[in-house]
Design a protein around this motif. Structure first.
Motif, PDB file in Angstrom:
ATOM      1  N   VAL A  14       0.984  -1.132  -0.073  1.00  0.00           N
ATOM      2  CA  VAL A  14       0.083  -0.005   0.118  1.00  0.00           C
ATOM      3  C   VAL A  14       0.854   1.176  -0.120  1.00  0.00           C
ATOM      4  N   LYS A  15       1.968   1.092   0.838  1.00  0.00           N
ATOM      5  CA  LYS A  15       2.808   2.613   0.792  1.00  0.00           C
ATOM      6  C   LYS A  15       3.556   2.683  -0.441  1.00  0.00           C
ATOM      7  N   TYR A  16       4.114   1.415  -1.040  1.00  0.00           N
ATOM      8  CA  TYR A  16       4.791   1.554  -2.350  1.00  0.00           C
ATOM      9  C   TYR A  16       3.670   2.060  -3.386  1.00  0.00           C
ATOM     10  N   PHE A  17       2.487   1.636  -3.527  1.00  0.00           N
ATOM     11  CA  PHE A  17       1.481   2.147  -4.176  1.00  0.00           C
ATOM     12  C   PHE A  17       0.986   3.427  -4.405  1.00  0.00           C
ATOM     13  N   VAL A  18       1.011   3.889  -3.193  1.00  0.00           N
ATOM     14  CA  VAL A  18       0.550   5.414  -2.775  1.00  0.00           C
ATOM     15  C   VAL A  18       1.888   6.286  -3.118  1.00  0.00           C
ATOM     16  N   SER A  19       3.071   5.710  -2.957  1.00  0.00           N
ATOM     17  CA  SER A  19       4.514   6.504  -3.275  1.00  0.00           C
ATOM     18  C   SER A  19       4.449   6.770  -5.110  1.00  0.00           C
ATOM     19  N   ILE A  20       3.936   5.709  -5.842  1.00  0.00           N
ATOM     20  CA  ILE A  20       4.160   5.732  -7.306  1.00  0.00           C
ATOM     21  C   ILE A  20       2.946   6.532  -7.709  1.00  0.00           C
ATOM     22  N   VAL A  21       1.500   6.577  -7.327  1.00  0.00           N
ATOM     23  CA  VAL A  21       0.235   7.298  -7.816  1.00  0.00           C
ATOM     24  C   VAL A  21       0.633   8.808  -7.624  1.00  0.00           C
ATOM     25  N   ASN A  22       1.240   9.128  -6.335  1.00  0.00           N
ATOM     26  CA  ASN A  22       1.221  10.541  -6.046  1.00  0.00           C
ATOM     27  C   ASN A  22       2.259  11.273  -7.028  1.00  0.00           C
ATOM     28  N   LYS A  23       3.155  10.402  -7.840  1.00  0.00           N
ATOM     29  CA  LYS A  23       3.952  11.108  -8.876  1.00  0.00           C
ATOM     30  C   LYS A  23       3.315  11.468 -10.014  1.00  0.00           C
ATOM     31  N   TYR A  24       1.865  11.034 -10.046  1.00  0.00           N
ATOM     32  CA  TYR A  24       1.151  11.252 -11.493  1.00  0.00           C
ATOM     33  C   TYR A  24      -0.086  12.608 -10.901  1.00  0.00           C
ATOM     34  N   PRO A  25      -0.114  13.055 -12.231  1.00  0.00           N
ATOM     35  CA  PRO A  25      -1.086  14.099 -11.859  1.00  0.00           C
ATOM     36  C   PRO A  25      -2.857  13.960 -12.151  1.00  0.00           C
ATOM     37  N   TYR A  26      -2.978  12.357 -12.177  1.00  0.00           N
ATOM     38  CA  TYR A  26      -4.347  11.917 -12.181  1.00  0.00           C
ATOM     39  C   TYR A  26      -4.966  11.777 -11.349  1.00  0.00           C
ATOM     40  N   GLU A  27      -6.165  12.137 -11.351  1.00  0.00           N
ATOM     41  CA  GLU A  27      -7.348  11.729 -10.386  1.00  0.00           C
ATOM     42  C   GLU A  27      -7.628  10.348 -10.309  1.00  0.00           C
ATOM     43  N   ILE A  28      -7.492   9.581  -9.041  1.00  0.00           N
ATOM     44  CA  ILE A  28      -7.389   8.136  -8.879  1.00  0.00           C
ATOM     45  C   ILE A  28      -8.337   7.739  -7.584  1.00  0.00           C
TER      46      ILE A  28
END
Length: 76
Positions: A14-28
């Motif tokens: 979960v921590k790794y997933f959140v660190s990845i998605v926060n690098k992108y500007p998309y609404e998730i």
């Protein structure tokens, strides 16, 4: 919008997933059953029952770069 099924079985995932998605500007969004949380929120994701199927929804026309980065979590 693009939707895929993902697996987040461990807290480290979960921590790794959140660190990845926060690098992108998309609404998730993350959807588990009828519950929906912000896919960039660590606390939001931890509030869900992660033993159930998890749907990742990306609100963008093009998000292949994000999906490529998340291949580790995507279930075919």
């Amino acid at each position: 919008m693009h939707a895929v099924i993902i697996k987040l079985s461990l807290a480290e995932n979960v921590k790794y997933f959140v660190s990845i998605v926060n690098k992108y500007p998309y609404e998730i969004d993350i959807r588990v059953g009828c519950h929906v949380v912000n896919g960039k929120s660590l606390l939001g994701i931890f509030s869900l029952d992660l033993s159930r199927p998890i749907t990742l929804e990306v609100h963008a026309d093009y998000c292949e770069d994000l999906l490529d980065a998340l291949q580790l979590f995507i279930i075919d």
